[in-house]
Design an enzyme around this catalytic site. Structure first.
Site, short mmCIF file in Angstrom:
data_model
loop_
_atom_site.label_atom_id
_atom_site.label_comp_id
_atom_site.label_asym_id
_atom_site.label_seq_id
_atom_site.Cartn_x
_atom_site.Cartn_y
_atom_site.Cartn_z
N THR A 136 7.31 20.67 81.21
CA THR A 136 6.91 20.86 79.82
C THR A 136 5.62 21.68 79.66
O THR A 136 4.74 21.62 80.53
CB THR A 136 6.68 19.47 79.17
N GLU A 138 3.38 20.81 77.81
CA GLU A 138 2.28 19.84 77.71
C GLU A 138 1.43 19.84 78.98
O GLU A 138 0.29 19.38 78.96
CB GLU A 138 2.85 18.43 77.48
N TYR A 160 1.73 11.05 79.05
CA TYR A 160 3.02 11.75 79.19
C TYR A 160 2.85 13.00 80.07
O TYR A 160 3.59 13.21 81.03
CB TYR A 160 3.54 12.15 77.79
#
Ligand code: NAP
Ligand code: GDD
Length: 374
Positions: A136, A138, A160
């Protein structure tokens, strides 16, 4: 594709990407096995149209109970399925929720990936089974470079993202240590009409649809300044497959290369129903008002307050800006997206308006059957 049907195993098959990927692979002639969690209510809405009765012959879509936190389950399933390709999409995927459930997120998203990789190794499938890991944007978190590419250093900003960072590197490590074909797709945000309702884009398109139809007065968001590189999930699942068809196992950034603020996503969603917005105030006092309503179908009063900021949606550590550089995927894999942001928003708004019209019909005293509109 050769004569033998390829077999894919998708974890997270009930999620947004799992549903689109299943559809995509079935159309390509694959046999698809999906991992789903046991839940007290049906959790298969997104894939119900693919469901096949277990009693019919020649099925090509199979669901299995399981969980990313259960090694024995994953080993047994991979042994039985003998997949050519594994798409590891299962994850506790909500960044804000990961601050509430950090240990579980680490277990499912981080160690869960290790469980898949190690099951393949233990079963001696290293040379047969190709693995796609759902990495991701992120990972870039507090970004060290703009735009972000495969060489940009990571700086994760949530439990996460930290769990996904473990998953990223354990995938690289198994590739290097055991010669496995295992790849990370570093995917930037991708959305669709079946996006989970608590991610910001879907929260916006649902609320805007309800406000336009007179079912709701206003809605609340957190950080309106955050910027994301938003694409359409349909384009992105095609890339997951292309990543596993490449000659060499590598890691890939998949993004549109454009970034947009949450506030502008709101503005564009209202524009879809002919409503122009005005924003006044700053920080937690910022509000969105109706400036003009150009669609006679949706009668919204000029000056009506439709959006407020609620700090409860702020995150302890925020990712302010994501914008990907997909040059490598473009040049080596031929990556291109069919949907730009306006087309994505149109798709989501049209779908949510239709969905919310069912609610309006019930509110107006219609038959208590949703099938009326199907
Ligand atoms: P999603 O809609 O939230 O779907 C997640 C899937 O994982 C669901 O099927 C969920 O099952 C399943 N799951 C969660 N915890 C599990 C567990 N412990 N065991 C087994 N299954 C579990 O997410 P998505 O948007 O499709 O994203 C797919 C993957 O890509 C995720 O790994 C996500 O982190 C990653 N990703 C997404 C984006 C994006 O913008 N969408 C971008 C980059 C990476 P239930 O249906 O039962 O909840
Ligand atoms: N969810 C949510 N709800 N986000 C809000 C809200 C709100 O009310 N108000 C503002 N935001 C901001 C968040 O603070 C964040 O900066 C941005 O909107 C996007 O939030 P999400 O839609 O929840 O997505 P995300 O970027 O945190 O995470 C998604 O994309 C990642 C890829 O970059 C998820 O799909 C992750 O699983 C994925 O890895």
């Amino acid at each position: 594709m050769d004569n033998k049907q390829k077999i894919a195993f998708i974890t997270g098959v009930t999620g947004q990407d799992g549903a689109y990927l299943s559809e995509f692979l079935l159309k390509k002639g694959y046999i698809v096995h999906g991992l789903k969690r046991r839940s007290s209510l049906f959790n298969t809405d997104r894939i119900d149209h693919l469901y096949q009765d277990p009693h019919v012959n020649n099925r090509n879509f199979f669901l299995h109970y399981g969980d990313m936190t259960d090694s024995t389950n994953l080993i047994r399933l991979i042994k039985e399925i003998q997949p050519d390709e594994i798409y590891n999409l299962a994850a506790m995927s909500h960044v804000a929720v990961s601050f509430e459930t950090p240990e579980y997120t680490g277990n499912a998203d981080g160690l869960g990936t290790l469980r898949i990789l190690d099951a393949v190794r233990l079963l001696g499938l290293e040379k047969k089974t190709r693995i796609y890991q759902a990495s991701t944007s992120e990972l870039y978190g507090k970004v060290q470079e703009v735009p972000q590419s495969e060489t940009t250093p990571f700086y994760p900003r949530s439990p996460y993202a930290v769990a996904k960072m473990y998953a990223f590197w354990i995938t690289v490590n198994y590739r290097e240590a055991y010669g496995m074909y295992a790849c990370n797709g570093i995917l930037f945000n991708h959305e669709s009409p079946i996006r989970g309702e608590t991610f910001v884009t879907r929260k916006i398109t649902r609320a805007v649809s309800r406000i336009a139809l007179g079912l709701q007065d206003k809605f609340y968001l957190g950080n309106l300044d955050a910027k994301r590189d938003w694409g359409h999930a349909k384009d992105y699942v095609r890339m997951m497959w292309m990543i596993l068809q490449a000659e060499e196992a590598e890691d890939w950034v998949i993004a549109t290369g454009k970034t947009t603020a949450v506030r502008d996503f709101v503005r564009m969603s209202f524009a879809e129903v002919g409503v122009e917005l005005d924003f006044k105030g700053e920080g937690v006092d910022e509000k969105g008002y109706v400036k003009a309503c150009n669609n006679p179908e949706f009668q919204l009063e000029i000056g009506k307050e439709v959006l407020c900021v609620d700090p409860k949606y702020f995150r302890p550590t925020e990712v302010d800006l994501l914008i990907g550089d997909p040059t490598k995927a473009r040049t080596k894999l031929g990556w291109e997206c069919k949907y730009d942001l306006p087309a994505l928003i149109k798709d989501m708004m049209q779908s949510d308006i239709k969905l919310m019209q069912k609610d309006q019909y019930l509110k107006d005293g219609g038959y208590n059957t949703l099938n009326y509109f199907e």
